[in-house]
Design a protein around this motif. Structure first.
Motif: not given
Length: 123
Positions: A42-45, A57-59, A79-85, A119-122
């Protein structure tokens, strides 16, 4: 003869199908070498912070980023949504694996992603 473009596992092939007057089946022959496959990473945003977090946080499935639910610096609970695919016309939430603060968002809306992509990191 008919020309077709076929995509198999992200590889694009140009094929020519020859029609015979006999009862044998049509024969497909590769016309050219496969074209370059699209980038799997993925491209870095632009929404990333200075340091990425230690919790990834992985797909869970391949698809396209439909919506980004969390922002950098936002606190999230397990359990909170971070990204929706979006995959096969379904919206699939990718959730926080544990409580934390969003350290980085590594994708942008519209990005094609593979299963297991970060997709993201925490923190």
């Amino acid at each position: 003869m008919k020309n077709y473009t076929i995509t198999v596992n992200g590889n694009v092939y140009d094929v020519t199908v020859e029609e015979n007057g006999s009862s044998s089946a049509p024969v497909a022959a590769p016309k050219a070498a496969p074209k370059a496959a699209p980038a799997a990473a993925p491209k870095a945003a632009p929404k990333t912070s200075a340091g990425a977090g230690s919790i990834e946080v992985k797909a869970g499935a391949a698809g396209k980023v439909f919506k980004i639910e969390a922002n950098v610096g936002q606190s999230v609970k397990k359990g909170d949504a971070v990204v929706i695919i979006e995959a096969m016309k379904m919206e699939i939430p990718v959730v926080a694996p544990e409580d934390g603060t969003v350290a980085s968002i590594n994708v942008a809306v519209g990005d094609a992603i593979e299963s297991g992509a970060v997709l993201a990191t925490l923190n």
